[in-house]
Design an enzyme around this catalytic site. Structure first.
Site: not given
Length: 707
Positions: A488-489, A492, A495
């Protein structure tokens, strides 16, 4: 952060010559890739660096606002984007360290600086001459031959200024500025109170009786936590989620589970100097006043006006659509836990501190699967390899560890990221371990954002997790949930790292709040795929890949306990919306309001909010997720539907879809409207039923029970 300021400077950027060599922020950084010289930066350097940074930024903004020349995109918007370099550099380093490696000195500086920085940003956003130039260009933006990105920049900055009060009369501007400064102080106090409660608590486990039921990996983590706190040879449970959840899952000592659980949910709620309830009341009331000044009836209306959801009603509609199926599933799960306790001869009623313990027993019985069997296959280092492999297969990037670079903690590892042609893309810092100086949770941030306005400036991105260290020299073993958090991190992080825009204001994760979780949540799907698990889930002792039988069990159990997980999340999101739907909080009793809201929702008494209000840092440690915690589920509609596209292709690394995901999401920053970006990737708008399937919240089978 600095309003519309440029990101941190590259290594070649000279930041001033005065007192060269004494303050690292005033000298050229000759470190590899412009990594901050952490070994030279001391707490006493920050205040003078902030002061000079604000002075320089004020002068730059003054020059833009009072420029006698006619407003143009270049002399207004681009000039703003080039401003504030030193201030942004200092802020990026300071606020990252304040979250991940803080100390008493940094906390004191943070509390002192919070209102000062808020005042600085307010003076910019409420500057009438500056806004006049911005508005002049905005009004004729369609006739200026701007690129799509330039037009988007004009519209976003103009909206930011309007939402910050640029069009208010002077007396209202002054009041808004005062509110902003006060909120900055209160939010900082809130965050520091939570950290203080987390640091002060430790449950010492004395002897085998206290360790009963704990598998070896939990014991090792507890031993390391004790050693980190100067208690070698002891065992300690902390309030870090990665410490307390395994303890609640495996400890046979119901009395200790209760003690630990109550301490966990009481952070910021102990009636002492770190109690946050009074701060919440003041924060909510000031947010209401702020919204009223801007012409909105509630803060939720104000906040959601600039999101994909647009209105609190739309956000609440989605949450409530999932709430009843989640409660129904949770009730079924509770009955299974109660039956398991009965079968074991326990004449008890399931309480919140029992849920994880008996859920693990039911999972083992129902799926012949227990956590201690799974964790040996989920080594942290191998899961890091897995996420790098996934990024490479999707986007062609590679990760090479950097040695001999300055880092702020021995826990941190640094990597150079390159594209498929070997060109430098980013520096990635991976900070995976819990420590007393680090706030709990998991998050991504940056020390420098990508941009092309001042040259090809590449980002420095950091991922923070709070995994427990194992014994010295032993591999760190993750739960399956931990592996999801890691991915999940990293979503980010990608991104931020893959951003390919011109203007820093639109860089990386600078997107609408309820879209920012899409890239992170969609990446979670890859860690669940057999192609990934068979390759990287290998036993830490034998090196053998995870057996297909065990892999099948893991995937079959993926949606087990989803009623519980969904209810605890939704309760937090709905309480957040209810707080910010208030029109008056002068007489707010935080505890009663939280309890009444949950009662109205029919909250199961065996489940507690994932984030109780007095420790709800997402919502009260700044404005980030205030009235916006719903966004994780909003983005889950996108990620569940989006990953379905890869499944429909029959290839989780489909090149065509990967390119569309890169072009429209991961590299696009805030240059596109989120729904347009999604449709360009997916070919249509998302369907909400994918979310219910993803969480396994289709109607439960009748007569389900413990097998």
């Amino acid at each position: 952060m600095v309003l519309a300021a440029a990101p941190a400077a590259a290594a070649t950027q000279t930041k001033g010559t005065e007192k060269a060599g004494t303050n690292p922020f005033f000298t050229e950084w000759k470190t590899p890739f412009g990594i901050p010289p952490f070994d030279k930066i001391k707490p006493e350097h920050f205040t003078p660096a902030f002061e000079r940074g604000m002075e320089q930024h004020k002068a730059e903004i003054k020059a833009i606002a009072e420029n006698p020349e006619k407003p143009t995109f270049a002399n207004t918007f681009e000039a703003m984007e080039r401003s504030g370099v030193l201030l942004t550099d200092v802020a990026n380093v300071f606020f990252n360290l304040s979250s991940s490696n803080t100390n008493d000195e940094l906390e004191k500086i943070q509390l002192e600086l919070a209102p000062v920085l808020a005042k600085h940003n307010s003076e910019i956003s409420l500057n009438p001459k500056l806004f006049a130039r911005i508005d002049a260009i905005y009004q004729k933006r369609d006739s200026l031959n701007l690129t799509a990105e330039q037009k988007r920049l004009v519209e976003r900055i103009h909206l930011n200024f309007v939402r910050a009060g640029a069009q208010l009369p002077e007396e209202k501007k002054q009041r808004l500025a005062a509110i902003t400064q006060k909120l900055a102080t209160l939010s900082t106090q809130f965050s520091q109170n939570v950290l203080a409660d987390e640091k002060s608590f430790k449950l010492e486990l004395d002897g085998e009786r206290d360790l009963a039921g704990l598998p070896e990996f939990v014991r090792q983590a507890a031993a390391q936590a004790a050693a980190d706190r100067g208690m070698p040879g002891k065992y300690v449970v902390t309030l870090s989620r990665s410490s307390i959840e395994p303890f609640l899952t495996f400890s046979d000592r119901r009395d200790l589970r209760e003690k630990a659980f109550k301490a966990w949910i009481s952070r910021g709620d102990n009636g002492d100097e770190h109690d946050n309830k009074g701060l919440i009341k003041e924060i909510v009331q000031l947010r209401i006043e702020r919204a009223n000044l801007m012409g909105y009836p509630t803060f939720a209306d104000y906040k959601l006006a600039d999101t994909m959801a647009k209105t609190p009603a739309a956000a609440e509609e989605l949450l409530l659509k999932v709430w009843e199926p989640a409660k129904a599933r949770a009730a079924q799960e509770r009955d299974m836990l109660q039956e398991m306790a009965r079968q074991e001869g326990q004449n008890i009623e399931i309480q919140p501190w029992d849920w994880r313990y008996y859920a693990e027993k039911v999972r083992k019985a129902k799926f012949d699967l227990d956590e201690s069997e799974v964790k040996p296959y989920f080594q942290l280092d191998k899961m890091v390899e897995a996420m790098f492999y996934t990024a490479n297969q999707l986007f062609g990037v590679t990760f090479t560890e950097l040695k001999d670079v300055p880092l702020y903690s021995p826990d941190v590892r640094a990597y150079e990221v390159k594209d498929k042609n070997g060109k430098h893309v980013a520096v990635f810092l991976s900070d995976n371990f819990a420590r007393p100086s680090k706030r709990s949770g998991a998050w991504m941030s940056s020390y420098r954002d990508q941009e092309k306005l001042r040259g090809d400036i590449r980002p420095i991105v950091v991922n923070n997790n709070n995994f427990n260290k194992g014994a010295p020299g032993a591999p760190v073993l993750l739960s399956f949930d931990d592996a999801n958090t890691l991915f999940h991190e990293f979503g980010h992080g990608l991104h931020g790292m893959l951003s390919d825009v011109t203007y820093p204001y639109l860089s990386g994760t600078s997107v609408l709040r309820d879209f920012v979780e899409f890239p992170s949540q969609v990446l979670e799907h890859w860690v669940e795929q057999p192609e990934i698990l068979q390759k990287f889930a290998v036993h830490y002792q034998t090196g053998k890949p995870i057996p297909k039988e065990l892999l099948d069990k893991i995937l079959a159990a993926r949606n087990f306990n989803q009623g519980f997980a969904t209810v605890e999340y939704l309760a937090s999101a709905l309480v957040d919306l209810e707080f910010h739907a208030l029109k008056d909080a002068k007489d707010l009793d935080v505890s009663r309001f939280e309890a009444d809201t949950l009662k109205k929702l029919g909250m199961p008494k065996e489940i507690v909010m994932r984030h109780r209000s007095p420790a709800f840092s997402h919502v009260f440690s700044g404005d980030g997720y205030s009235a916006g915690y719903y966004s994780y589920m909003w983005a889950e509609v996108l990620d569940a539907d989006g990953f379905d596209a890869f499944k429909e292709k029959g290839n989780i690394f489909d090149p065509e879809l990967s390119k569309k995901l890169y072009d429209n999401v991961f590299s696009a920053g805030g240059t596109k409207e989120p729904m347009d970006a999604y449709i360009n990737f997916r070919g249509r708008e998302p369907k909400v039923d994918a979310l219910l399937r993803n969480r396994g919240l289709t109607p439960p089978e009748p007569n389900a029970g413990v097998n």
